[in-house]
Design a protein around this motif. Structure first.
Motif, PDB file in Angstrom:
ATOM      1  N   GLU A   5      33.591 139.961 100.613  1.00 19.50           N
ATOM      2  CA  GLU A   5      32.019 140.155 100.342  1.00 19.50           C
ATOM      3  C   GLU A   5      31.606 141.841 101.177  1.00 19.50           C
ATOM      4  O   GLU A   5      31.021 142.412 100.707  1.00 19.50           O
ATOM      5  CB  GLU A   5      31.033 139.673 100.944  1.00 19.50           C
ATOM      6  N   GLY A   6      32.599 142.321 101.863  1.00 22.85           N
ATOM      7  CA  GLY A   6      32.843 143.506 102.621  1.00 22.85           C
ATOM      8  C   GLY A   6      33.008 144.402 102.453  1.00 22.85           C
ATOM      9  O   GLY A   6      33.221 144.394 100.323  1.00 22.85           O
ATOM     10  N   ASN A   7      33.631 145.486 102.996  1.00 20.21           N
ATOM     11  CA  ASN A   7      33.755 147.099 102.146  1.00 20.21           C
ATOM     12  C   ASN A   7      35.545 146.481 101.979  1.00 20.21           C
ATOM     13  O   ASN A   7      35.900 146.555 102.650  1.00 20.21           O
ATOM     14  CB  ASN A   7      33.689 148.097 103.822  1.00 20.21           C
ATOM     15  N   GLY A   8      35.629 146.691 100.586  1.00 17.85           N
ATOM     16  CA  GLY A   8      37.176 146.392 100.800  1.00 17.85           C
ATOM     17  C   GLY A   8      38.379 148.031 100.812  1.00 17.85           C
ATOM     18  O   GLY A   8      39.158 147.560 100.415  1.00 17.85           O
ATOM     19  N   TYR A   9      37.739 148.388 101.137  1.00 17.22           N
ATOM     20  CA  TYR A   9      37.870 150.467 102.009  1.00 17.22           C
ATOM     21  C   TYR A   9      38.603 150.505 103.269  1.00 17.22           C
ATOM     22  O   TYR A   9      39.223 151.742 103.552  1.00 17.22           O
ATOM     23  CB  TYR A   9      36.674 151.651 101.096  1.00 17.22           C
ATOM     24  N   ASP A  16      40.002 149.508 106.983  1.00 17.70           N
ATOM     25  CA  ASP A  16      41.317 148.962 107.591  1.00 17.70           C
ATOM     26  C   ASP A  16      41.249 147.814 107.859  1.00 17.70           C
ATOM     27  O   ASP A  16      41.723 146.945 107.650  1.00 17.70           O
ATOM     28  CB  ASP A  16      41.647 149.806 108.909  1.00 17.70           C
ATOM     29  N   GLU A  17      40.317 147.321 107.991  1.00 20.73           N
ATOM     30  CA  GLU A  17      39.604 146.121 109.070  1.00 20.73           C
ATOM     31  C   GLU A  17      39.449 145.026 107.431  1.00 20.73           C
ATOM     32  O   GLU A  17      41.052 143.485 107.771  1.00 20.73           O
ATOM     33  CB  GLU A  17      38.376 145.605 109.040  1.00 20.73           C
ATOM     34  N   TRP A  18      40.017 145.813 106.608  1.00 22.58           N
ATOM     35  CA  TRP A  18      40.049 144.067 105.311  1.00 22.58           C
ATOM     36  C   TRP A  18      41.784 144.366 105.156  1.00 22.58           C
ATOM     37  O   TRP A  18      42.004 143.143 104.595  1.00 22.58           O
ATOM     38  CB  TRP A  18      39.448 144.843 104.183  1.00 22.58           C
ATOM     39  N   VAL A  19      42.174 145.250 105.418  1.00 25.70           N
ATOM     40  CA  VAL A  19      43.832 144.873 105.281  1.00 25.70           C
ATOM     41  C   VAL A  19      43.995 143.960 106.322  1.00 25.70           C
ATOM     42  O   VAL A  19      44.924 143.300 105.700  1.00 25.70           O
ATOM     43  CB  VAL A  19      44.200 146.433 104.992  1.00 25.70           C
ATOM     44  N   GLU A  20      43.911 144.495 107.304  1.00 23.61           N
ATOM     45  CA  GLU A  20      43.775 142.919 109.143  1.00 23.61           C
ATOM     46  C   GLU A  20      43.828 141.853 108.347  1.00 23.61           C
ATOM     47  O   GLU A  20      44.406 140.874 107.958  1.00 23.61           O
ATOM     48  CB  GLU A  20      43.594 143.907 109.561  1.00 23.61           C
ATOM     49  N   GLU A  21      42.897 142.014 107.726  1.00 28.51           N
ATOM     50  CA  GLU A  21      42.014 140.418 107.136  1.00 28.51           C
ATOM     51  C   GLU A  21      42.689 139.892 106.145  1.00 28.51           C
ATOM     52  O   GLU A  21      43.287 138.639 106.012  1.00 28.51           O
ATOM     53  CB  GLU A  21      40.247 140.361 106.829  1.00 28.51           C
TER      54      GLU A  21
END
Length: 729
Positions: free
Chosen positions: A539-543, A545-550
């Motif tokens: 649901e968060g910001n796909g842009y 860096d945190e999402w890449v790590e998650e």
């Protein structure tokens, strides 16, 4: 060269908007006037022929030759009455462009007289040269025979050729002499049939009156517009479709003032013109607006059946390019024509509708209908989860590689956004403890399904950073590239959902055979599916860096390279999937993999050649000439005893030299890398070398060239600059 640049600017700045007249007072008076649509068929065909043609369209049936002869005669009469002199089977080969071979309606009789003729055999089938189109090894170059076949589900239309009259265009499939698909449409039609069968069989558990399911699509098309003179003053735009060099202007999109802003008059006239022509061709374009980046715009249609929507999008792109010429403009469909600002996508809004008028991805206020909605929703989520890498492969291209993961496009990580409300509802469904079965709708209350609010389609925000987002009553796949033919992506999406629905039916049939109650069995299956697939929901910001790590922690793939993504097509599970659903044979899938790799190699190769040419023959030569001017100035200052005043100029001279050296060495190294890659026999290995060894030089060369653009006198710089391309309208 700089004189050419300023002449192009002078021409561009002198242009005015072209006047455009409406074909009629109301759109309804000319909408579809250039299409052989249902109304025309009803008027020109016999009742028997009309019924058989419409039944064949609705049931994917065949049309016998006698009916084809009558349809051909009606098409010819209609087309020639509107000024058509030729006909063509309009098809979509695997080049990425549409194709057509025009044949005249007239023929010569035995006594030498000319007569108009168009038989059913010519309508149903033509024979273009198949050897000149990519086949991925399905055909030898010397084996030329291939066939185009009429697709009656997509209406024939008239294309205005300007001063050359009109041509009757017949939407068609394209197959080889031995029957393999050589186009985008054939696998798409098979995937639509597979999804129809699978979805209808699942619908039967809820409503026996549902006998057909039709996937629908609304592809939003983003694009850039530049002046024609400025376009031709940039060799990279002409040859590669994107600018390989160009320093970012002081003003780009940072003020956020372009999105939904006032449309420039010349562009607006162009939009109005192609919209009128689109309406004549039955294409329901409804929305036009400025996009985020300067010079970027969007056109969006009303939803249509997927096959027709994709035909219309391919036709729209061709039409836009032709209409732009009238307005001395050029349309850019490349995914990333300019660095530092947003690129362009083709947002594919996809859903499924029934013959009873129900949108299967639309929630309702009735618990029983919401169970059906949840069934299709969860199965789509499971299908995307299980086949995320294949969906990623379907959007892989050299152009999209520049865009995915940038600040305006979803990352290469496939994830799904459902919104807080739906995510919570599915979470509640998964964690519901004891479930009691009661009679009537009360069973759904006990299942907790009444917790889904009736206003769900509008009670959650949209997430533009998600590649696959639920938007109320449909899914929006935002990661498709703007130049792509959406058939590739839709073929994959239809196929994986059909396969998943088939699995759901098998699982449910097994439970029902054991005597389980239908509603409880459905909910149990959905709970299992959701538990297996929920890691793909984000649901968060796909842009970020945190999402890449998650995503990495969740075990989700992040395939950045197009050659690596395309390799998913030929994995054993992918080949089995396409064969199991009847969409493509192993040979057809493998051929497409080969074609896409070759396309990637050639695209990067062209970019590399353009970059080398511009760097050495335009930029370096200009920089050295400017350096000579500065050195003469510095020498004069020293001779006058102004040694201190000459030092800043010497610093500039040193900087020019150092940057020219880097450009020259990197360009030579890039050329050598290209030669090494070309000597590799295996196509996949060659593509990977182009993606790494060759492309690794691009950013380095570009950085140095863009720095030189800031140094060299504006009067001497040979290439049209970004500020001119993006803001001269």
């Amino acid at each position: 060269m700089s004189k050419f640049r300023f002449k192009a600017l002078e021409i561009a700045q002198s242009r005015q908007a072209v006047a455009v007249a409406a074909p009629a007072d109301r759109v309804a008076d000319f909408f579809g006037s250039n299409t052989f649509n249902n109304e025309v068929m009803r008027a020109l065909l016999s009742p028997e022929a009309y019924i058989k043609v419409t039944e064949a369209i609705q049931t994917n049936g065949t049309i016998d030759r006698s009916i084809a002869d009558e349809v051909a005669g009606a098409m010819k009469s209609w087309a020639t009455s509107k000024g058509a002199t030729h006909y063509t089977h309009w098809f979509q080969p695997l080049t990425g462009e549409t194709a057509e071979k025009h044949d005249a309606f007239f023929d010569i009789t035995s006594d030498g007289k000319a007569m108009e003729k168009f038989k059913g055999s010519a309508l149903v089938q033509q024979e273009p040269d198949a050897s000149s189109f990519p086949s991925g090894g399905l055909r030898n170059t010397f084996e030329a025979r291939g066939y185009t076949g009429w697709d009656p589900s997509s209406p024939a239309f008239l294309m205005d050729n300007g001063a050359g009259g009109k041509t009757l265009c017949i939407p068609s499939v394209f197959i080889s002499y031995t029957g393999e698909a050589l186009d985008y449409k054939t696998p798409l039609l098979k995937s639509l049939n597979a999804l129809d069968r699978a979805a209808t069989s699942v619908c039967q558990f809820f409503d026996r009156s549902i006998t057909k399911v039709t996937p629908t699509l609304g592809p939003e098309q983003e694009y850039f517009v530049v002046d024609r003179a400025l376009f031709y003053a940039r060799p990279d735009l002409v040859l590669a479709g994107r600018t390989v060099f160009g320093h970012q202007p002081a003003r780009g999109q940072q003020l956020e003032d372009h999105y939904f802003g006032s449309i420039p008059p010349r562009v607006n006239a162009f939009m109005v013109d192609f919209e009128f022509e689109s309406m004549k061709l039955g294409m329901p374009v409804r929305t036009r607006h400025n996009e985020v980046a300067p010079g970027q715009f969007e056109v969006a249609p009303t939803f249509e059946e997927v096959n027709l929507a994709i035909d219309h999008n391919a036709l729209l792109m061709d039409l836009m390019e032709k209409i732009a010429e009238r307005h001395n403009l050029k349309v850019l469909f490349h995914e990333k024509p300019f660095a530092g600002i947003n690129g362009s996508g083709k947002h594919n809004n996809w859903s499924m509708g029934t013959n009873t008028g129900v949108n299967l991805l639309a929630p309702t206020t009735k618990p029983k209908e919401n169970l059906r909605f949840l069934t299709f929703l969860v199965n789509v989520v499971k299908a995307v989860h299980d086949n995320a890498d294949l969906l990623r492969a379907s959007i892989a291209s050299a152009g999209n590689e520049y865009r995915l993961g940038a600040n305006e496009a979803p990352p290469a990580i496939m994830s799904i956004f459902l919104g807080d409300t739906l995510t919570k509802a599915l979470g509640d469904l998964e964690t519901k403890s004891e479930i009691l079965l009661n009679k009537g709708d009360n069973v759904y209350y006990k299942l907790g399904l009444t917790r889904i609010p009736s206003l769900m389609r509008d009670n959650t925000d949209r997430n533009r950073t998600s590649p696959f987002a639920f938007t109320g009553n449909k899914f929006e796949f935002r990661a498709v590239g703007s130049s792509a033919n959406s058939a590739s992506t839709m073929t994959v999406l239809n196929t994986i959902v059909a396969n998943q629905l088939n699995q759901f039916k098998t699982d449910l049939d097994n439970r029902l055979a054991r005597g389980e109650k239908k509603e409880l069995a459905i909910v149990d299956i959905l709970k299992e599916y959701y538990a297996q697939a929920k890691r793909i929901l984000f649901e968060g910001n796909g842009y970020s860096d945190e999402w890449v790590e998650e995503a990495a922690r969740r075990g989700l793939s992040n395939i950045k390279s197009s050659p690596d993504a395309l390799a998913v097509y030929v994995q054993p599970e992918s080949l089995a999937l396409f064969e199991r659903t009847g969409v493509m044979s192993h040979a057809e899938v493998e051929s497409r993999y080969e074609i896409e790799l070759e396309k990637y190699i050639k695209t990067v190769q062209i970019e590399s050649r353009v970059m080398g040419d511009l760097a050495m023959n335009h930029v370096v030569s200009t920089a050295l000439k400017y350096q000579h001017k500065l050195s003469q100035t510095a020498r004069n200052l020293v001779e006058l005893g102004m040694i201190a005043e000459a030092e800043p100029i010497k610093d500039i001279l040193r900087e020019i030299s150092s940057r020219v050296i880097v450009i020259k060495r990197q360009t030579e190294s890039m050329i050598e890398a290209r030669k090494r890659a070309n000597n590799v026999e295996d196509t996949a290995d060659r593509a990977r070398l182009y993606a790494t060894d060759v492309k690794d030089h691009f950013d380095i060369i570009r950085y140095e060239v863009d720095k030189l653009e800031q140094i060299v006198d504006d009067e001497d710089w040979p290439l049209i600059k970004y500020r001119e391309l993006l803001f001269v309208k």
